[in-house]
Design a protein around this motif. Structure first.
Motif, PDB file in Angstrom:
ATOM      1  N   ILE A 104       0.869  -1.180   0.000  1.00 51.81           N
ATOM      2  CA  ILE A 104       0.000   0.000   0.000  1.00 51.81           C
ATOM      3  C   ILE A 104       0.904   1.228   0.000  1.00 51.81           C
ATOM      4  O   ILE A 104       1.690   1.439   0.931  1.00 51.81           O
ATOM      5  CB  ILE A 104      -0.922   0.015   1.230  1.00 51.81           C
ATOM      6  CG1 ILE A 104      -1.914  -1.147   1.161  1.00 51.81           C
ATOM      7  CG2 ILE A 104      -1.664   1.346   1.323  1.00 51.81           C
ATOM      8  CD1 ILE A 104      -2.826  -1.226   2.363  1.00 51.81           C
ATOM      9  N   VAL A 105       0.838   2.002  -1.064  1.00 55.05           N
ATOM     10  CA  VAL A 105       1.682   3.189  -1.205  1.00 55.05           C
ATOM     11  C   VAL A 105       0.845   4.426  -0.891  1.00 55.05           C
ATOM     12  O   VAL A 105      -0.131   4.734  -1.597  1.00 55.05           O
ATOM     13  CB  VAL A 105       2.280   3.280  -2.624  1.00 55.05           C
ATOM     14  CG1 VAL A 105       3.134   4.539  -2.754  1.00 55.05           C
ATOM     15  CG2 VAL A 105       3.117   2.040  -2.935  1.00 55.05           C
ATOM     16  N   LEU A 106       1.207   5.115   0.159  1.00 52.85           N
ATOM     17  CA  LEU A 106       0.488   6.321   0.598  1.00 52.85           C
ATOM     18  C   LEU A 106       0.780   7.488  -0.343  1.00 52.85           C
ATOM     19  O   LEU A 106       1.905   7.662  -0.806  1.00 52.85           O
ATOM     20  CB  LEU A 106       0.887   6.665   2.029  1.00 52.85           C
ATOM     21  CG  LEU A 106       0.645   5.553   3.060  1.00 52.85           C
ATOM     22  CD1 LEU A 106       1.333   5.899   4.374  1.00 52.85           C
ATOM     23  CD2 LEU A 106      -0.845   5.320   3.266  1.00 52.85           C
ATOM     24  N   HIS A 107      -0.259   8.314  -0.568  1.00 52.83           N
ATOM     25  CA  HIS A 107      -0.113   9.447  -1.485  1.00 52.83           C
ATOM     26  C   HIS A 107      -0.658  10.708  -0.820  1.00 52.83           C
ATOM     27  O   HIS A 107      -1.841  11.048  -0.967  1.00 52.83           O
ATOM     28  CB  HIS A 107      -0.854   9.170  -2.800  1.00 52.83           C
ATOM     29  CG  HIS A 107      -0.537  10.146  -3.886  1.00 52.83           C
ATOM     30  ND1 HIS A 107      -1.323  10.277  -5.022  1.00 52.83           N
ATOM     31  CD2 HIS A 107       0.470  11.031  -4.022  1.00 52.83           C
ATOM     32  CE1 HIS A 107      -0.806  11.199  -5.795  1.00 52.83           C
ATOM     33  NE2 HIS A 107       0.282  11.677  -5.208  1.00 52.83           N
ATOM     34  N   PRO A 108       0.175  11.438  -0.066  1.00 54.01           N
ATOM     35  CA  PRO A 108      -0.318  12.636   0.647  1.00 54.01           C
ATOM     36  C   PRO A 108      -0.755  13.728  -0.320  1.00 54.01           C
ATOM     37  O   PRO A 108      -0.287  13.811  -1.463  1.00 54.01           O
ATOM     38  CB  PRO A 108       0.897  13.071   1.480  1.00 54.01           C
ATOM     39  CG  PRO A 108       2.075  12.465   0.781  1.00 54.01           C
ATOM     40  CD  PRO A 108       1.605  11.193   0.174  1.00 54.01           C
ATOM     41  N   LEU A 109      -1.648  14.571   0.150  1.00 59.82           N
ATOM     42  CA  LEU A 109      -2.189  15.646  -0.690  1.00 59.82           C
ATOM     43  C   LEU A 109      -1.143  16.703  -1.037  1.00 59.82           C
ATOM     44  O   LEU A 109      -1.301  17.426  -2.027  1.00 59.82           O
ATOM     45  CB  LEU A 109      -3.376  16.307   0.029  1.00 59.82           C
ATOM     46  CG  LEU A 109      -4.613  15.416   0.223  1.00 59.82           C
ATOM     47  CD1 LEU A 109      -5.662  16.149   1.053  1.00 59.82           C
ATOM     48  CD2 LEU A 109      -5.186  14.983  -1.111  1.00 59.82           C
ATOM     49  N   ASP A 110      -0.093  16.824  -0.221  1.00 60.24           N
ATOM     50  CA  ASP A 110       0.942  17.827  -0.504  1.00 60.24           C
ATOM     51  C   ASP A 110       2.111  17.237  -1.304  1.00 60.24           C
ATOM     52  O   ASP A 110       3.171  17.856  -1.400  1.00 60.24           O
ATOM     53  CB  ASP A 110       1.457  18.470   0.787  1.00 60.24           C
ATOM     54  CG  ASP A 110       2.101  17.454   1.734  1.00 60.24           C
ATOM     55  OD1 ASP A 110       2.097  16.245   1.422  1.00 60.24           O
ATOM     56  OD2 ASP A 110       2.621  17.882   2.784  1.00 60.24           O
ATOM     57  N   ASP A 111       1.914  16.074  -1.900  1.00 59.14           N
ATOM     58  CA  ASP A 111       2.971  15.448  -2.698  1.00 59.14           C
ATOM     59  C   ASP A 111       3.257  16.304  -3.929  1.00 59.14           C
ATOM     60  O   ASP A 111       2.334  16.788  -4.595  1.00 59.14           O
ATOM     61  CB  ASP A 111       2.531  14.046  -3.135  1.00 59.14           C
ATOM     62  CG  ASP A 111       3.603  13.320  -3.939  1.00 59.14           C
ATOM     63  OD1 ASP A 111       4.793  13.652  -3.769  1.00 59.14           O
ATOM     64  OD2 ASP A 111       3.239  12.434  -4.731  1.00 59.14           O
ATOM     65  N   ALA A 124      -4.031   3.592  -1.067  1.00 56.98           N
ATOM     66  CA  ALA A 124      -4.710   3.525   0.232  1.00 56.98           C
ATOM     67  C   ALA A 124      -6.147   3.991   0.058  1.00 56.98           C
ATOM     68  O   ALA A 124      -6.512   4.618  -0.948  1.00 56.98           O
ATOM     69  CB  ALA A 124      -3.980   4.411   1.238  1.00 56.98           C
ATOM     70  N   ASN A 125      -6.982   3.694   1.024  1.00 60.15           N
ATOM     71  CA  ASN A 125      -8.393   4.099   0.963  1.00 60.15           C
ATOM     72  C   ASN A 125      -8.537   5.618   0.984  1.00 60.15           C
ATOM     73  O   ASN A 125      -9.437   6.168   0.337  1.00 60.15           O
ATOM     74  CB  ASN A 125      -9.166   3.478   2.134  1.00 60.15           C
ATOM     75  CG  ASN A 125      -9.255   1.966   2.026  1.00 60.15           C
ATOM     76  OD1 ASN A 125      -9.239   1.418   0.918  1.00 60.15           O
ATOM     77  ND2 ASN A 125      -9.355   1.299   3.167  1.00 60.15           N
ATOM     78  N   GLU A 126      -7.688   6.296   1.716  1.00 68.17           N
ATOM     79  CA  GLU A 126      -7.725   7.755   1.795  1.00 68.17           C
ATOM     80  C   GLU A 126      -6.317   8.323   1.637  1.00 68.17           C
ATOM     81  O   GLU A 126      -5.329   7.675   1.996  1.00 68.17           O
ATOM     82  CB  GLU A 126      -8.316   8.217   3.138  1.00 68.17           C
ATOM     83  CG  GLU A 126      -9.765   7.832   3.341  1.00 68.17           C
ATOM     84  CD  GLU A 126     -10.304   8.347   4.657  1.00 68.17           C
ATOM     85  OE1 GLU A 126      -9.536   9.043   5.378  1.00 68.17           O
ATOM     86  OE2 GLU A 126     -11.469   8.072   4.975  1.00 68.17           O
ATOM     87  N   ARG A 127      -6.264   9.524   1.142  1.00 67.30           N
ATOM     88  CA  ARG A 127      -4.978  10.210   1.000  1.00 67.30           C
ATOM     89  C   ARG A 127      -4.687  11.023   2.256  1.00 67.30           C
ATOM     90  O   ARG A 127      -5.531  11.851   2.673  1.00 67.30           O
ATOM     91  CB  ARG A 127      -4.974  11.127  -0.231  1.00 67.30           C
ATOM     92  CG  ARG A 127      -5.088  10.398  -1.548  1.00 67.30           C
ATOM     93  CD  ARG A 127      -4.985  11.357  -2.718  1.00 67.30           C
ATOM     94  NE  ARG A 127      -3.697  12.033  -2.744  1.00 67.30           N
ATOM     95  CZ  ARG A 127      -3.356  12.925  -3.701  1.00 67.30           C
ATOM     96  NH1 ARG A 127      -4.236  13.255  -4.643  1.00 67.30           N
ATOM     97  NH2 ARG A 127      -2.172  13.489  -3.666  1.00 67.30           N
ATOM     98  N   PRO A 128      -3.518  10.847   2.877  1.00 65.27           N
ATOM     99  CA  PRO A 128      -3.160  11.675   4.047  1.00 65.27           C
ATOM    100  C   PRO A 128      -3.082  13.145   3.654  1.00 65.27           C
ATOM    101  O   PRO A 128      -2.748  13.487   2.509  1.00 65.27           O
ATOM    102  CB  PRO A 128      -1.792  11.124   4.457  1.00 65.27           C
ATOM    103  CG  PRO A 128      -1.689   9.784   3.811  1.00 65.27           C
ATOM    104  CD  PRO A 128      -2.485   9.853   2.555  1.00 65.27           C
ATOM    105  N   ALA A 129      -3.401  14.003   4.612  1.00 60.34           N
ATOM    106  CA  ALA A 129      -3.400  15.443   4.318  1.00 60.34           C
ATOM    107  C   ALA A 129      -2.003  15.970   4.045  1.00 60.34           C
ATOM    108  O   ALA A 129      -1.805  16.814   3.158  1.00 60.34           O
ATOM    109  CB  ALA A 129      -4.045  16.202   5.479  1.00 60.34           C
ATOM    110  N   THR A 130      -1.025  15.494   4.787  1.00 61.21           N
ATOM    111  CA  THR A 130       0.341  15.997   4.653  1.00 61.21           C
ATOM    112  C   THR A 130       1.337  14.844   4.628  1.00 61.21           C
ATOM    113  O   THR A 130       1.002  13.703   4.990  1.00 61.21           O
ATOM    114  CB  THR A 130       0.696  16.938   5.822  1.00 61.21           C
ATOM    115  OG1 THR A 130       0.694  16.177   7.041  1.00 61.21           O
ATOM    116  CG2 THR A 130      -0.287  18.087   5.929  1.00 61.21           C
TER     117      THR A 130
END
Length: 263
Positions: A104-111, A124-130
Protein backbone atom coordinates in the motif's frame (compact mmCIF):
# COMPACT_ATOMS: atom_id res chain seq x y z
CA UNK A 1 9.37 57.42 10.17
CA UNK A 2 9.91 58.29 6.49
CA UNK A 3 10.53 55.75 3.73
CA UNK A 4 14.19 56.74 3.59
CA UNK A 5 14.55 55.85 7.26
CA UNK A 6 13.03 52.35 6.93
CA UNK A 7 15.65 49.65 7.45
CA UNK A 8 15.85 47.44 4.33
CA UNK A 9 15.23 43.74 4.78
CA UNK A 10 15.05 40.60 2.67
CA UNK A 11 12.39 37.91 3.11
CA UNK A 12 13.31 34.43 1.92
CA UNK A 13 10.69 31.69 1.71
CA UNK A 14 11.55 28.00 1.64
CA UNK A 15 9.59 24.77 1.31
CA UNK A 16 10.07 21.73 3.58
CA UNK A 17 13.23 19.78 2.80
CA UNK A 18 15.28 22.80 1.75
CA UNK A 19 18.07 23.88 4.11
CA UNK A 20 19.02 27.51 3.34
CA UNK A 21 21.58 27.78 6.18
CA UNK A 22 24.66 28.15 3.98
CA UNK A 23 23.17 30.89 1.80
CA UNK A 24 21.82 32.77 4.81
CA UNK A 25 25.28 32.72 6.42
CA UNK A 26 26.90 34.16 3.28
CA UNK A 27 24.20 36.84 3.08
CA UNK A 28 24.85 37.91 6.68
CA UNK A 29 28.58 38.12 5.97
CA UNK A 30 28.20 40.22 2.82
CA UNK A 31 25.18 42.32 3.74
CA UNK A 32 25.22 42.66 7.54
CA UNK A 33 23.09 45.81 7.40
CA UNK A 34 20.24 44.06 5.56
CA UNK A 35 18.49 41.56 7.87
CA UNK A 36 17.27 38.36 6.22
CA UNK A 37 14.01 36.83 7.45
CA UNK A 38 13.16 33.17 6.73
CA UNK A 39 9.57 32.31 5.89
CA UNK A 40 8.58 28.62 6.02
CA UNK A 41 5.87 27.78 3.50
CA UNK A 42 4.21 24.62 2.17
CA UNK A 43 4.94 23.59 -1.43
CA UNK A 44 1.40 24.37 -2.53
CA UNK A 45 1.45 27.88 -1.07
CA UNK A 46 4.97 28.95 -2.06
CA UNK A 47 4.15 30.49 -5.45
CA UNK A 48 1.09 32.30 -4.10
CA UNK A 49 3.18 33.79 -1.30
CA UNK A 50 5.67 35.19 -3.84
CA UNK A 51 2.90 36.64 -6.00
CA UNK A 52 1.34 38.34 -2.99
CA UNK A 53 4.77 39.80 -2.07
CA UNK A 54 4.84 37.84 1.17
CA UNK A 55 8.49 37.11 0.36
CA UNK A 56 11.09 38.65 -1.94
CA UNK A 57 12.32 35.27 -3.18
CA UNK A 58 11.94 31.65 -2.25
CA UNK A 59 13.20 28.11 -2.64
CA UNK A 60 10.37 26.19 -4.29
CA UNK A 61 9.78 22.88 -5.99
CA UNK A 62 9.31 22.90 -9.74
CA UNK A 63 7.27 23.31 -11.84
CA UNK A 64 6.67 27.05 -11.48
CA UNK A 65 4.26 29.06 -13.62
CA UNK A 66 6.62 31.20 -15.66
CA UNK A 67 4.06 33.80 -16.68
CA UNK A 68 4.81 36.02 -13.70
CA UNK A 69 7.50 34.19 -11.71
CA UNK A 70 11.15 33.79 -12.62
CA UNK A 71 12.97 30.63 -11.55
CA UNK A 72 16.53 29.32 -11.56
CA UNK A 73 16.73 25.49 -11.23
CA UNK A 74 19.34 24.58 -8.62
CA UNK A 75 19.45 20.82 -8.08
CA UNK A 76 17.50 17.59 -8.46
CA UNK A 77 16.74 15.31 -5.52
CA UNK A 78 16.76 11.53 -5.47
CA UNK A 79 13.43 9.82 -4.80
CA UNK A 80 13.23 7.29 -1.96
CA UNK A 81 10.69 4.99 -0.37
CA UNK A 82 10.17 5.33 3.39
CA UNK A 83 9.65 1.98 5.16
CA UNK A 84 9.79 0.48 8.66
CA UNK A 85 13.24 -0.74 9.63
CA UNK A 86 12.03 -4.33 9.86
CA UNK A 87 10.42 -4.22 6.40
CA UNK A 88 11.60 -6.82 3.88
CA UNK A 89 12.59 -4.03 1.45
CA UNK A 90 15.10 -2.71 3.99
CA UNK A 91 17.36 -5.67 3.14
CA UNK A 92 18.19 -4.30 -0.36
CA UNK A 93 20.24 -1.30 -1.46
CA UNK A 94 17.62 0.09 -3.85
CA UNK A 95 14.01 -0.58 -4.71
CA UNK A 96 12.24 -0.88 -8.07
CA UNK A 97 8.54 -0.13 -8.66
CA UNK A 98 7.97 -3.87 -9.14
CA UNK A 99 9.20 -4.48 -5.59
CA UNK A 100 6.27 -2.38 -4.33
CA UNK A 101 3.59 -4.12 -6.34
CA UNK A 102 1.96 -5.69 -3.27
CA UNK A 103 2.51 -2.70 -0.96
CA UNK A 104 0.00 0.00 0.00
CA UNK A 105 1.68 3.19 -1.20
CA UNK A 106 0.49 6.32 0.60
CA UNK A 107 -0.11 9.45 -1.49
CA UNK A 108 -0.32 12.64 0.65
CA UNK A 109 -2.19 15.65 -0.69
CA UNK A 110 0.94 17.83 -0.50
CA UNK A 111 2.97 15.45 -2.70
CA UNK A 112 4.93 17.34 -5.38
CA UNK A 113 6.16 14.38 -7.46
CA UNK A 114 4.70 14.07 -10.94
CA UNK A 115 3.07 10.63 -11.11
CA UNK A 116 1.85 10.91 -14.68
CA UNK A 117 2.09 7.14 -15.08
CA UNK A 118 0.49 6.46 -11.70
CA UNK A 119 1.92 5.41 -8.34
CA UNK A 120 3.37 1.92 -7.99
CA UNK A 121 1.78 -0.55 -5.60
CA UNK A 122 -1.79 -0.40 -4.28
CA UNK A 123 -3.51 2.88 -3.33
CA UNK A 124 -4.71 3.53 0.23
CA UNK A 125 -8.39 4.10 0.96
CA UNK A 126 -7.72 7.76 1.80
CA UNK A 127 -4.98 10.21 1.00
CA UNK A 128 -3.16 11.67 4.05
CA UNK A 129 -3.40 15.44 4.32
CA UNK A 130 0.34 16.00 4.65
CA UNK A 131 3.63 14.18 4.27
CA UNK A 132 4.06 14.30 8.06
CA UNK A 133 0.74 12.46 8.46
CA UNK A 134 1.84 9.86 5.91
CA UNK A 135 5.08 9.25 7.82
CA UNK A 136 3.04 8.53 10.95
CA UNK A 137 1.01 5.96 9.01
CA UNK A 138 4.19 4.29 7.76
CA UNK A 139 5.39 4.01 11.36
CA UNK A 140 2.03 2.43 12.25
CA UNK A 141 2.52 -0.21 9.55
CA UNK A 142 -0.29 1.04 7.30
CA UNK A 143 1.83 1.37 4.14
CA UNK A 144 4.97 2.86 2.59
CA UNK A 145 5.67 6.38 1.34
CA UNK A 146 7.56 7.70 -1.69
CA UNK A 147 9.11 11.16 -1.24
CA UNK A 148 12.16 13.26 -2.19
CA UNK A 149 15.16 12.28 -0.08
CA UNK A 150 15.25 15.61 1.78
CA UNK A 151 11.74 15.01 3.11
CA UNK A 152 12.69 11.53 4.29
CA UNK A 153 15.53 13.13 6.24
CA UNK A 154 13.31 15.91 7.54
CA UNK A 155 10.78 13.43 8.96
CA UNK A 156 13.39 10.96 10.21
CA UNK A 157 12.31 8.53 12.91
CA UNK A 158 14.35 5.88 14.67
CA UNK A 159 11.91 3.15 13.66
CA UNK A 160 11.93 4.09 9.97
CA UNK A 161 14.48 4.03 7.16
CA UNK A 162 14.45 4.66 3.41
CA UNK A 163 15.88 3.24 0.18
CA UNK A 164 16.40 4.81 -3.26
CA UNK A 165 13.57 4.11 -5.71
CA UNK A 166 14.54 3.54 -9.34
CA UNK A 167 12.42 4.59 -12.33
CA UNK A 168 10.61 7.21 -10.26
CA UNK A 169 9.92 10.91 -10.92
CA UNK A 170 12.36 13.32 -9.30
CA UNK A 171 11.83 16.61 -7.52
CA UNK A 172 13.73 19.73 -8.59
CA UNK A 173 14.47 22.69 -6.33
CA UNK A 174 14.60 26.21 -7.78
CA UNK A 175 15.05 29.77 -6.59
CA UNK A 176 12.01 31.80 -7.64
CA UNK A 177 10.85 35.41 -7.35
CA UNK A 178 8.25 37.74 -8.94
CA UNK A 179 9.44 38.65 -12.41
CA UNK A 180 8.46 42.30 -12.04
CA UNK A 181 10.22 42.60 -8.66
CA UNK A 182 13.83 41.74 -9.54
CA UNK A 183 15.35 44.13 -7.02
CA UNK A 184 19.01 44.70 -6.22
CA UNK A 185 18.60 42.50 -3.14
CA UNK A 186 17.16 39.69 -5.27
CA UNK A 187 20.11 40.03 -7.63
CA UNK A 188 22.48 39.90 -4.66
CA UNK A 189 20.89 36.68 -3.44
CA UNK A 190 21.00 35.16 -6.94
CA UNK A 191 24.74 35.85 -6.97
CA UNK A 192 25.15 34.12 -3.61
CA UNK A 193 23.20 31.05 -4.69
CA UNK A 194 25.19 30.82 -7.92
CA UNK A 195 28.44 30.95 -5.99
CA UNK A 196 29.67 34.32 -7.22
CA UNK A 197 32.33 36.07 -5.21
CA UNK A 198 31.86 39.49 -3.65
CA UNK A 199 33.68 41.24 -6.51
CA UNK A 200 31.90 39.36 -9.30
CA UNK A 201 28.38 39.33 -7.85
CA UNK A 202 25.97 40.95 -10.33
CA UNK A 203 28.83 42.92 -11.86
CA UNK A 204 27.92 45.89 -9.67
CA UNK A 205 31.47 47.28 -9.85
CA UNK A 206 31.54 51.05 -9.93
CA UNK A 207 33.12 52.71 -13.00
CA UNK A 208 35.93 54.15 -10.91
CA UNK A 209 36.91 50.74 -9.56
CA UNK A 210 38.43 49.62 -12.85
CA UNK A 211 40.56 52.77 -12.99
CA UNK A 212 41.74 52.13 -9.44
CA UNK A 213 42.83 48.63 -10.39
CA UNK A 214 44.87 49.94 -13.36
CA UNK A 215 46.66 52.71 -11.43
CA UNK A 216 49.11 50.44 -9.54
CA UNK A 217 50.13 48.75 -12.81
CA UNK A 218 50.92 52.08 -14.47
CA UNK A 219 52.90 53.21 -11.45
CA UNK A 220 54.88 49.98 -11.54
CA UNK A 221 55.62 50.51 -15.22
CA UNK A 222 56.95 53.99 -14.48
CA UNK A 223 59.21 52.58 -11.79
CA UNK A 224 60.83 49.98 -14.04
CA UNK A 225 63.55 52.29 -15.52
CA UNK A 226 64.54 53.35 -12.01
CA UNK A 227 64.83 49.75 -10.91
CA UNK A 228 67.09 48.98 -13.87
CA UNK A 229 69.56 51.67 -12.78
CA UNK A 230 69.85 50.01 -9.40
CA UNK A 231 70.89 46.61 -10.71
CA UNK A 232 74.60 47.40 -10.38
CA UNK A 233 75.50 46.56 -14.01
CA UNK A 234 78.30 48.65 -15.56
CA UNK A 235 77.12 51.39 -17.84
CA UNK A 236 78.04 51.20 -21.51
CA UNK A 237 80.94 53.39 -22.71
CA UNK A 238 79.27 56.21 -24.61
CA UNK A 239 82.29 56.41 -26.98
CA UNK A 240 81.99 52.76 -27.96
CA UNK A 241 79.12 52.57 -30.45
CA UNK A 242 79.31 48.76 -30.68
CA UNK A 243 78.48 48.38 -26.98
CA UNK A 244 81.82 46.67 -26.13
CA UNK A 245 84.31 47.80 -23.54
CA UNK A 246 86.71 50.58 -24.47
CA UNK A 247 90.35 49.59 -25.31
CA UNK A 248 92.67 49.83 -22.37
CA UNK A 249 95.30 51.84 -24.22
CA UNK A 250 93.05 54.52 -25.55
CA UNK A 251 93.79 58.06 -24.37
CA UNK A 252 93.70 61.66 -25.62
CA UNK A 253 97.40 62.21 -24.68
CA UNK A 254 99.99 61.94 -27.54
CA UNK A 255 102.07 58.76 -27.80
CA UNK A 256 105.31 58.73 -25.80
CA UNK A 257 108.70 58.37 -27.61
CA UNK A 258 111.02 55.35 -27.30
CA UNK A 259 113.09 55.21 -24.12
CA UNK A 260 116.72 56.36 -24.46
CA UNK A 261 119.49 53.84 -24.15
CA UNK A 262 121.89 54.19 -21.28
CA UNK A 263 125.55 54.87 -22.25
Amino acid sequence: MTDSQVTPSFRLAYVPGVTPTKWVRIWNERLPDVPLTLVAVSPGEACGLLRERGADAGFVRLPVDGTDLSAIPLYTEATVVVIPKDHVVAAVDEVSPEDLADEIVLHPLDDTLDWAGGLPGRPANERPATTADAVELVAAGVGVLIVPQSLARLHHRKDLTYRPLTEAPESRIALSWPEDATTDQVEDFIGIVRGRTVNSSRGRTQPGDQQKRKTPDKAAARRKPTQAKQTGKPAKNPRNSSGGAAKSGSSKNPKRGKPRRRP
